[in-house]
Design an enzyme around this catalytic site. Sequence first.
Site, PDB file in Angstrom:
ATOM      1  N   HIS A  60       0.450  -1.233   0.509  1.00 42.23           N
ATOM      2  CA  HIS A  60       0.134   0.059   0.061  1.00 42.23           C
ATOM      3  C   HIS A  60       0.723   1.339   0.366  1.00 42.23           C
ATOM      4  CE1 HIS A  60      -3.719  -2.242   1.120  1.00 42.23           C
ATOM      5  NE2 HIS A  60      -3.908  -1.428  -0.004  1.00 42.23           N
ATOM      6  N   ARG A 120       6.639  -6.729 -26.885  1.00 40.75           N
ATOM      7  CA  ARG A 120       8.092  -7.579 -27.535  1.00 40.75           C
ATOM      8  C   ARG A 120       8.771  -8.356 -26.936  1.00 40.75           C
ATOM      9  NH1 ARG A 120       8.142  -1.609 -29.917  1.00 40.75           N
ATOM     10  NH2 ARG A 120       8.765  -2.385 -32.133  1.00 40.75           N
ATOM     11  N   ARG A 160       3.623 -10.550 -27.704  1.00 38.28           N
ATOM     12  CA  ARG A 160       4.245 -10.991 -28.937  1.00 38.28           C
ATOM     13  C   ARG A 160       4.903 -12.214 -29.070  1.00 38.28           C
ATOM     14  NH1 ARG A 160       7.115  -6.999 -33.163  1.00 38.28           N
ATOM     15  NH2 ARG A 160       8.690  -7.668 -31.640  1.00 38.28           N
ATOM     16  N   GLU A 215       2.708  -8.078 -40.790  1.00 34.73           N
ATOM     17  CA  GLU A 215       4.226  -7.330 -41.339  1.00 34.73           C
ATOM     18  C   GLU A 215       4.679  -7.751 -42.912  1.00 34.73           C
ATOM     19  OE1 GLU A 215       6.390  -6.997 -38.165  1.00 34.73           O
ATOM     20  OE2 GLU A 215       6.234  -9.071 -37.782  1.00 34.73           O
ATOM     21  N   ASN A 262       6.868  -1.173 -39.238  1.00 38.02           N
ATOM     22  CA  ASN A 262       7.952  -1.097 -39.797  1.00 38.02           C
ATOM     23  C   ASN A 262       8.735  -2.512 -40.781  1.00 38.02           C
ATOM     24  OD1 ASN A 262       7.800   0.837 -37.364  1.00 38.02           O
ATOM     25  ND2 ASN A 262       8.187  -0.975 -35.840  1.00 38.02           N
ATOM     26  N   ASP A 263       7.785  -3.359 -40.398  1.00 38.45           N
ATOM     27  CA  ASP A 263       8.448  -4.463 -40.886  1.00 38.45           C
ATOM     28  C   ASP A 263       7.814  -4.200 -42.315  1.00 38.45           C
ATOM     29  OD1 ASP A 263      10.772  -5.850 -40.781  1.00 38.45           O
ATOM     30  OD2 ASP A 263       9.484  -6.245 -38.970  1.00 38.45           O
ATOM     31  N   ARG A 271      14.958  -1.760 -43.485  1.00 36.92           N
ATOM     32  CA  ARG A 271      14.698  -0.617 -42.174  1.00 36.92           C
ATOM     33  C   ARG A 271      15.863  -0.154 -41.362  1.00 36.92           C
ATOM     34  NH1 ARG A 271      11.131  -4.525 -38.350  1.00 36.92           N
ATOM     35  NH2 ARG A 271      11.328  -2.672 -36.818  1.00 36.92           N
ATOM     36  N   CYS A 319       1.043  -1.112 -34.716  1.00 40.81           N
ATOM     37  CA  CYS A 319       1.540  -1.251 -33.666  1.00 40.81           C
ATOM     38  C   CYS A 319       3.094  -0.435 -33.868  1.00 40.81           C
ATOM     39  CB  CYS A 319       1.967  -2.205 -33.117  1.00 40.81           C
ATOM     40  SG  CYS A 319       2.441  -3.529 -33.636  1.00 40.81           S
TER      41      CYS A 319
HETATM   42  C1  PEP Z   1       7.205  -3.749 -36.710  1.00 44.20           C
HETATM   43  O1  PEP Z   1       7.847  -4.761 -37.794  1.00 44.20           O
HETATM   44  O2  PEP Z   1       6.303  -2.940 -37.256  1.00 44.20           O
HETATM   45  C2  PEP Z   1       6.325  -4.286 -35.225  1.00 44.20           C
HETATM   46  C3  PEP Z   1       6.293  -3.730 -34.434  1.00 44.20           C
HETATM   47  O3  PEP Z   1       7.999  -5.063 -35.249  1.00 44.20           O
HETATM   48  P1  PEP Z   1       9.114  -4.946 -34.441  1.00 44.20           P
HETATM   49  O4  PEP Z   1       9.865  -3.141 -35.030  1.00 44.20           O
HETATM   50  O5  PEP Z   1       9.772  -5.024 -33.293  1.00 44.20           O
HETATM   51  O6  PEP Z   1      10.163  -6.015 -36.186  1.00 44.20           O
HETATM   52 MG    MG Z   2       8.302  -6.085 -37.220  1.00 44.34          MG
END
Ligand code: PEP
Ligand code: MG
Length: 529
Positions: free
Chosen positions: A177, A284, A320, A419, A442-443, A453, A490
């Site tokens: 608490h 992650r 994930r 992705e 991102n991917d 990337r 995401c």
């Molecule tokens: C993505 O690929 O957009 C993603 C969220 O996963 P990571 O960046 O971990 O590859």
């Molecule tokens: Mg990814």
Amino acid sequence: MTFRGTGTCGMALGEALVVKKNLDKVSYQKGSPDEEMRVVTQALQDTKDLLLSKSHDEAVFSAHFEIADDPELQEAIEAYIHDGMSAPDAIDAAMIDIEGLFRNIDDEYLQARADDVRDVCLQIKDSILNPSRQNPFQDINQPCVLVTDELLPSDISLINFEYVQGIVTAKGNRTSHVCIITANKGIPMLVNAAHCMEEIKQGDYLCLNASEGWVQINPDEESINHFRKQTELHSFQLREMNGCAMQSATTVSGKTVPVMGNAGSLDDIKTAVLSGADGIGLFRSEFLFMQRDGFPDEETQFQVYEEAARLCGEKTLTIRTLDIGGDKSLPYMPLPKEENPFLGQRGIRFCLANTTLFKTQIRAILRASHWGNVQIMLPFISDISELEKTLALIEECKKELEEQHFAFDAGIKTGIMVETPSVVLLASEFASRTDFFSIGTNDLTQYIMVADRGNAEVSEYYVQTHPAVLRAIEHVAEAAHKHHIPVSVCGELASDPESIQLLLKAGIDKLSVNASAIALVKDRIRHSH
Ligand code: PEP
Ligand code: MG
């Protein structure tokens, strides 16, 4: 020197004010059992009166009143007095017994309630040994970082928090608490910093990073200046966020868009939740695997996922599964050398080639699902067979857990990251077999735009808002809605406030973003149509 402990949140710096709360030095003259019983009865009554008078300030004091009023506590003390103990010793003995009962319960929340029993018993004892009730925190009258052996909720009303920048304690538990109370007051606190009482001296200069769980003693001037700047930035961001980040975000046209957090550790989850995340949209899990000397076993993983689920409370936690390969490797498991690792044995491909390891993770996630609102998300899917094989493995794990009498959420949702271009093209087929989509821009951008990337040389091609990527997002959202499943983003695109309007227009239902972006993203949603 740097000390580690378990932190709540935030940063603070300042001079240490060390308070040792030691009641045992006071001498006590024992009387007959009847006299000792009278002493205890009076002490119980005094403590209850005091708790009752404070119960309007904090709910915890009502809970403490209940403990002090519990006949079982009085009976336990009485039994020790009849065995020949003094009143203070009998209180100690009863405290150890009852505290032990709570500590042995396999539930972190209930374990933390042992602290409450301890607190109440110490107050009862204090009213015998220290009837004038001298306040051990009376010297707090200028800005300081309070360092003490143990802080209990009953101490809260004795402390002048106006001057307390941060707190470090040798004992304690983050779910106790007192941590909840100090977190609500916005005071960074580090508990379980063993030996802090021996190592930190009155007036030492401390830099406390409760978010990362450490305190530095007497750092050099340059480090202090750097830390001070970070602290200022942190409090500025917090002030900005605290305004309305905790409330949900609804567009001008009335659509509520959950903004969840991305996390790579338990600390990230804490930060995201405190920053207003409506859940965790991407945990992650590979970071848990990367910062070790070997694969974490089921129990180790379970403990992390369970803690993550508890931190999220009723909000969704999306774990994930291991996304190793590409640019992420495990120090203890060399992956085969590949010409094009981003097109190789990555994510779900690695897991399906190592099903024993994969099943360990699935079992740990399933077990944690009993403790919260957990869902599973699969990375780097490119073929329906991968989804089907994984769903079969999940069923296999559920069966095993059932036979072994482990509790789990039988209806746990399993979704996939979108992705790869093949999932975009077959979005409808995937949508009919999965519970949700989360687009990893991102991917997805690197695979659609054929631009690494991580390669600055081709960054002009790597554009997450390229019409080709946006078209893919629209197509995926349409397929998701046709099959009545939610679709989120995401990837980093969701953390970019300038892209929010585009994503909402493309049909995205939810976003999962970095903790530091939550307030701004929610603000943009509120201004979007
Ligand atoms: C993505 O690929 O957009 C993603 C969220 O996963 P990571 O960046 O971990 O590859
Ligand atoms: Mg990814």
